[in-house]
Write an enzyme that holds these catalytic residues in place. Structure first.
Site, PDB file in Angstrom:
ATOM      1  N   TRP A  12      57.547 -64.996   3.021  1.00 16.90           N
ATOM      2  CA  TRP A  12      56.350 -65.806   2.123  1.00 16.90           C
ATOM      3  C   TRP A  12      56.895 -66.978   2.825  1.00 16.90           C
ATOM      4  CZ3 TRP A  12      51.367 -65.875   2.419  1.00 16.90           C
ATOM      5  CH2 TRP A  12      51.168 -65.812   1.414  1.00 16.90           C
ATOM      6  N   LYS A 105      56.194 -63.153  -6.678  1.00 16.31           N
ATOM      7  CA  LYS A 105      55.470 -62.007  -7.150  1.00 16.31           C
ATOM      8  C   LYS A 105      56.834 -61.551  -8.024  1.00 16.31           C
ATOM      9  CE  LYS A 105      52.079 -61.997  -4.225  1.00 16.31           C
ATOM     10  NZ  LYS A 105      51.521 -61.300  -2.863  1.00 16.31           N
ATOM     11  N   SER A 136      48.129 -60.652   0.110  1.00 14.37           N
ATOM     12  CA  SER A 136      49.040 -61.656   0.750  1.00 14.37           C
ATOM     13  C   SER A 136      50.280 -61.027   1.818  1.00 14.37           C
ATOM     14  CB  SER A 136      48.909 -63.001   0.894  1.00 14.37           C
ATOM     15  OG  SER A 136      50.142 -63.356  -0.473  1.00 14.37           O
ATOM     16  N   LYS A 189      52.445 -54.817  -8.922  1.00 14.71           N
ATOM     17  CA  LYS A 189      51.788 -53.780  -8.622  1.00 14.71           C
ATOM     18  C   LYS A 189      53.098 -53.648  -7.582  1.00 14.71           C
ATOM     19  CE  LYS A 189      52.189 -56.992  -5.630  1.00 14.71           C
ATOM     20  NZ  LYS A 189      53.193 -57.268  -4.020  1.00 14.71           N
ATOM     21  N   SER A 252      54.911 -53.393   3.237  1.00 16.71           N
ATOM     22  CA  SER A 252      54.868 -54.088   1.676  1.00 16.71           C
ATOM     23  C   SER A 252      56.667 -53.137   1.773  1.00 16.71           C
ATOM     24  CB  SER A 252      54.342 -53.111   0.838  1.00 16.71           C
ATOM     25  OG  SER A 252      55.422 -52.814  -0.068  1.00 16.71           O
ATOM     26  N   ASN A 254      58.234 -52.670  -0.728  1.00 19.29           N
ATOM     27  CA  ASN A 254      58.337 -51.847  -1.495  1.00 19.29           C
ATOM     28  C   ASN A 254      57.704 -50.652  -1.456  1.00 19.29           C
ATOM     29  OD1 ASN A 254      58.758 -53.794  -4.630  1.00 19.29           O
ATOM     30  ND2 ASN A 254      57.557 -54.747  -3.424  1.00 19.29           N
ATOM     31  N   VAL A 278      64.677 -58.496  -0.485  1.00 18.41           N
ATOM     32  CA  VAL A 278      64.678 -57.869  -2.076  1.00 18.41           C
ATOM     33  C   VAL A 278      63.311 -57.111  -2.119  1.00 18.41           C
ATOM     34  CG1 VAL A 278      64.862 -57.870  -4.405  1.00 18.41           C
ATOM     35  CG2 VAL A 278      65.767 -59.722  -3.286  1.00 18.41           C
TER      36      VAL A 278
END
Length: 333
Positions: A12, A105, A136, A189, A252, A254, A278
């Site tokens: 990011w 985030k 994003s 989220k 993502s 996650n 991470v």
């Protein structure tokens, strides 16, 4: 054109550098010498942004003071566990006439604080501290795919950052005065996204995914309102917007973690397999679960993910338990 300093050279951070360098002078602080050499010579790092060539105008440095000094806007883009250290590192160099933006985030895994709260507890003075969040994926934004995000903070400063850092037609920024809501939506989220990955991994289908996103949003709203955030923020880019994209996409981390958990893997092994990148939802799950337990907030999906991650709960049994809870009204409370 202004000077923008970016603290962090993960996916990011590099994506934001690529975007903002189209309008501004951008300098990126890189943590490791090996990454610095790679970026400053090849202008790419395939571990984070595969097959993406970064703009040659971006400057890289291992000197944090060099990245902060003379930058009108300083953006921290580190994992949440490294955010406090980043604040400590920049504190000697940053001044009240600069603007600090958190693009991380997550929640602090030890205290449960938001990133702006962490920054304010470390950095002295009276500088403006804002938050950038929203749907994003770094891989898409770095390529110039149209992306919209929100910057949260005091009205005048957030409007200035919005107008200064928007890069039409690729990167559109809205502003909000509900910074706490912007941060909470972006952090929580990630928990629901892990569950979304589990749904994908088990091939449970669209009905299950829709139920998860909807009921997950309810949990985020309950948590956010208990913290004094506004409900309308949860229906904006940093809330439902980020929730949809993170729950629905294999880009993502996650979501990918959830898919691997569905195969029976442990989260520590998944992170190790992905070069230590991470999945913020792991840390957010701990912080949100502990806060919910202390404050009697009903967050069954968060509790389920906590038990899967940290108590080796069986995923199928956990799903059955979730779907067998006592009938209740659909309302938030």
């Amino acid at each position: 054109m202004i000077n923008v300093g970016i603290i962090g050279a993960g996916g990011w951070g590099l994506a934001l550098a690529n975007i903002f360098s189209e309008k501004h002078n951008v300098k990126v602080w890189v943590h490791s010498e090996s990454s610095y050499k790679l970026l400053s010579t090849s202008y790419r790092n395939d571990n984070y942004l595969e097959n993406i060539q970064l703009n040659k105008s971006i400057k890289f440095t291992t000197d944090v003071g060099e990245a902060v000094n003379d930058s009108e806007i300083v953006i921290i883009v580190t994992p949440s566990f490294a955010f406090a250290d980043a604040c400590i590192n920049i504190e000697p160099y940053i001044s009240n006439d600069q603007i600090l933006v958190s693009a991380t985030k997550g929640l602090d895994r030890k205290t449960g604080k938001t990133m702006s709260e962490v920054a304010r507890s470390i950095i002295s003075g009276d500088l403006s501290i804002l938050t950038l969040s929203g749907p994003s994926h770094a891989e898409e934004a770095a390529k110039g795919v149209p992306t919209a995000v929100v910057v949260g903070g005091e009205k005048g400063v957030s409007e200035y950052v919005r107008d200064t850092l928007t890069v039409p037609p690729k990167f559109r920024i809205y502003n909000s005065t509900d910074q706490k809501g912007v941060e909470i939506g972006g952090a929580l989220k990630n928990i629901i996204a892990i569950a979304g990955g589990i749904v994908d991994g088990l091939k449970l289908g669209d009905n299950t995914k829709a139920a998860l996103i909807t009921r997950g949003l309810h949990e985020i709203v309950r948590f956010a309102l208990s913290k004094g955030a506004r409900i309308d923020t949860m229906y904006g880019l940093s809330g439902i917007g980020d929730l949809i994209v993170t729950c629905s996409s294999g880009l993502s981390r996650n979501n990918r973690l959830g898919r691997e958990l569905a195969k029976g893997k442990k989260y520590q092994d998944v992170i190790a397999e992905n070069h230590g990148q991470v999945a913020e939802g792991v840390y957010a799950t701990t912080a949100a679960y502990e806060y919910a337990q202390k404050n009697n907030i009903y967050m069954p999906i968060t509790e389920a993910i906590y038990n899967i991650l940290f108590n080796d709960a069986n995923i199928q049994d956990t799903l059955t338990e979730l779907m067998s809870k006592d009938a209740k009204s659909e309302g938030f409370f």
